[in-house]
Design a protein around this motif. Sequence first.
Motif, short mmCIF file in Angstrom:
data_model
loop_
_atom_site.label_atom_id
_atom_site.label_comp_id
_atom_site.label_asym_id
_atom_site.label_seq_id
_atom_site.Cartn_x
_atom_site.Cartn_y
_atom_site.Cartn_z
N PRO A 47 53.50 33.48 26.27
CA PRO A 47 52.13 33.47 26.22
C PRO A 47 50.97 32.80 27.42
CG PRO A 47 52.80 32.90 24.25
CD PRO A 47 53.88 32.99 25.09
N GLN A 48 51.56 31.85 28.06
CA GLN A 48 50.93 31.20 29.02
C GLN A 48 50.89 32.15 30.43
OE1 GLN A 48 49.50 28.55 29.31
NE2 GLN A 48 48.88 28.75 31.63
N MET A 49 52.17 32.52 30.60
CA MET A 49 52.35 33.57 31.79
C MET A 49 51.51 34.72 31.62
SD MET A 49 55.81 35.18 33.60
CE MET A 49 55.80 35.98 35.17
N ALA A 50 51.46 35.27 30.27
CA ALA A 50 50.45 36.57 30.34
C ALA A 50 49.17 36.02 30.18
CB ALA A 50 50.73 36.90 29.02
N PHE A 51 48.79 34.85 30.05
CA PHE A 51 47.42 34.27 30.10
C PHE A 51 47.01 34.24 31.56
CE2 PHE A 51 44.42 30.76 30.72
CZ PHE A 51 43.57 30.80 29.78
N GLU A 52 47.85 33.78 32.36
CA GLU A 52 47.73 33.75 33.74
C GLU A 52 47.55 34.79 34.31
OE1 GLU A 52 49.90 30.45 36.01
OE2 GLU A 52 50.37 29.74 34.06
N MET A 53 48.45 36.17 34.07
CA MET A 53 48.33 37.48 34.53
C MET A 53 46.98 37.94 34.24
SD MET A 53 51.97 38.88 33.61
CE MET A 53 51.76 40.60 33.97
N HIS A 54 46.36 37.85 32.88
CA HIS A 54 45.09 38.23 32.64
C HIS A 54 44.02 37.64 33.28
CE1 HIS A 54 41.98 39.07 28.92
NE2 HIS A 54 42.13 39.94 29.92
N GLY A 55 44.14 36.28 33.65
CA GLY A 55 43.45 35.47 34.51
C GLY A 55 42.95 36.01 36.11
N LEU A 56 44.12 36.47 36.39
CA LEU A 56 44.19 36.88 37.63
C LEU A 56 43.34 38.60 37.74
CD1 LEU A 56 47.72 36.48 38.81
CD2 LEU A 56 45.66 35.53 40.09
N ILE A 57 43.49 39.27 36.64
CA ILE A 57 42.77 40.40 36.52
C ILE A 57 41.30 40.34 36.46
CG2 ILE A 57 42.39 42.61 35.04
CD1 ILE A 57 44.83 42.74 36.82
N LEU A 58 40.88 39.08 35.65
CA LEU A 58 39.61 39.07 35.29
C LEU A 58 38.67 38.70 36.73
CD1 LEU A 58 39.46 36.97 31.78
CD2 LEU A 58 38.96 39.44 32.44
N ALA A 59 39.63 37.23 37.33
CA ALA A 59 38.97 37.03 38.70
C ALA A 59 39.13 38.19 39.56
CB ALA A 59 40.18 36.20 39.04
N LEU A 60 40.10 39.15 39.70
CA LEU A 60 39.60 40.27 40.57
C LEU A 60 38.56 41.17 40.35
CD1 LEU A 60 40.65 42.56 42.48
CD2 LEU A 60 42.21 43.30 40.72
N HIS A 61 38.36 41.51 39.00
CA HIS A 61 37.23 42.19 38.49
C HIS A 61 35.70 41.71 38.78
CE1 HIS A 61 34.30 44.25 35.65
NE2 HIS A 61 35.56 45.27 35.63
N HIS A 62 35.76 40.15 38.60
CA HIS A 62 34.65 39.60 39.03
C HIS A 62 34.44 39.56 40.30
CE1 HIS A 62 32.47 35.72 39.83
NE2 HIS A 62 31.62 36.11 38.89
N ASP A 63 35.45 39.10 41.20
CA ASP A 63 35.13 39.22 42.58
C ASP A 63 34.91 40.36 43.49
OD1 ASP A 63 35.59 36.29 42.23
OD2 ASP A 63 36.93 36.25 44.03
N ALA A 64 35.72 41.37 42.97
CA ALA A 64 35.48 42.88 43.48
C ALA A 64 34.39 43.56 43.06
CB ALA A 64 36.81 43.62 43.23
N ARG A 65 34.08 43.41 41.96
CA ARG A 65 32.97 44.30 41.17
C ARG A 65 31.54 43.67 41.29
NH1 ARG A 65 31.38 48.32 37.98
NH2 ARG A 65 29.64 48.21 36.60
N PHE A 66 31.57 42.20 40.98
CA PHE A 66 30.07 41.52 40.76
C PHE A 66 29.90 40.88 42.35
CE2 PHE A 66 27.96 37.44 39.89
CZ PHE A 66 26.71 37.94 40.03
N LEU A 67 30.93 40.39 43.00
CA LEU A 67 30.52 39.64 44.26
C LEU A 67 30.93 40.43 45.43
CD1 LEU A 67 31.73 36.03 43.53
CD2 LEU A 67 29.68 36.86 43.32
N ARG A 68 31.60 41.64 45.24
CA ARG A 68 32.03 42.51 46.21
C ARG A 68 32.71 41.82 47.41
NH1 ARG A 68 31.69 47.67 44.16
NH2 ARG A 68 29.68 47.51 42.87
N VAL A 69 33.61 40.96 46.90
CA VAL A 69 34.36 40.00 48.01
C VAL A 69 35.49 40.84 48.61
CG1 VAL A 69 35.96 38.15 48.22
CG2 VAL A 69 33.92 37.81 46.84
N PRO A 70 35.47 40.87 49.82
CA PRO A 70 36.75 41.69 50.50
C PRO A 70 38.16 41.22 50.36
CG PRO A 70 34.83 41.43 52.14
CD PRO A 70 34.63 40.49 50.79
#
Length: 225
Positions: free
Chosen positions: A177-200
């Motif tokens: 569960p912890q490892m899956a949580f961290e994987m999900h966290g990476l996806i959420l961070a990616l979506h936030h930075d790529a979609r909202f902030l447009r971070v290269p």
Amino acid sequence: MTLLNPPASSATRARTVHRSGSRSLQKGLQTRASILDAALLLSAQKGLEGLSIGTLAEVTGMSKSGVFAHFGSREELQISVIREYHRRFEEEVFYPAIRQPRGVLRLRALFDRWIERVTVEIDSGCIYISGAVEFDDRPGPVRDALADMVIAWQTALHRAIELAREVGELRPDTDAPQMAFEMHGLILALHHDARFLRVPGAIERARRGFESLLARHVALPAPQR
């Protein structure tokens, strides 16, 4: 006197009715699929709350009663969109990945395909993520349907991690569960930075984050005797 069109037998009439019914059913399914395509696009742009029978009727060029006949209510429309989104997510991410052997290869395939899915959705949006924001504090059937789909995906991730641990490719003390949580966290961070902030470079950062996470859990080779 010879009849040019003799009366059909009861068996012939039954076959004709069956074929007619099959064609009507097929046409109805095709129409419903077309409506769902439009609804998925609309909900990705405007959120599940942006869906309505009237708006969808305008987008598809159908009457409100025509759309209503396929779904019956706005709530059922939203739930149908969630289920269709999940079905497509499974087809694109889960099923291809589980063709890989159990272990790190399968786990990496799951994350890689998840990344690819998010990459496509940077411009359109992710219903799992946007839906969670819309319905996190709104109990009801739509929230339940969305939560069920997300939990099903998280359960699949947990199981993939557990299998990798069982075949000896992840450390015995790996917390699935912890490892899956961290994987999900990476996806959420990616979506936030790529979609909202447009971070290269957000996609590359997410991939590196996963490799770092994996490196912490990969089982060390047995010492040589």
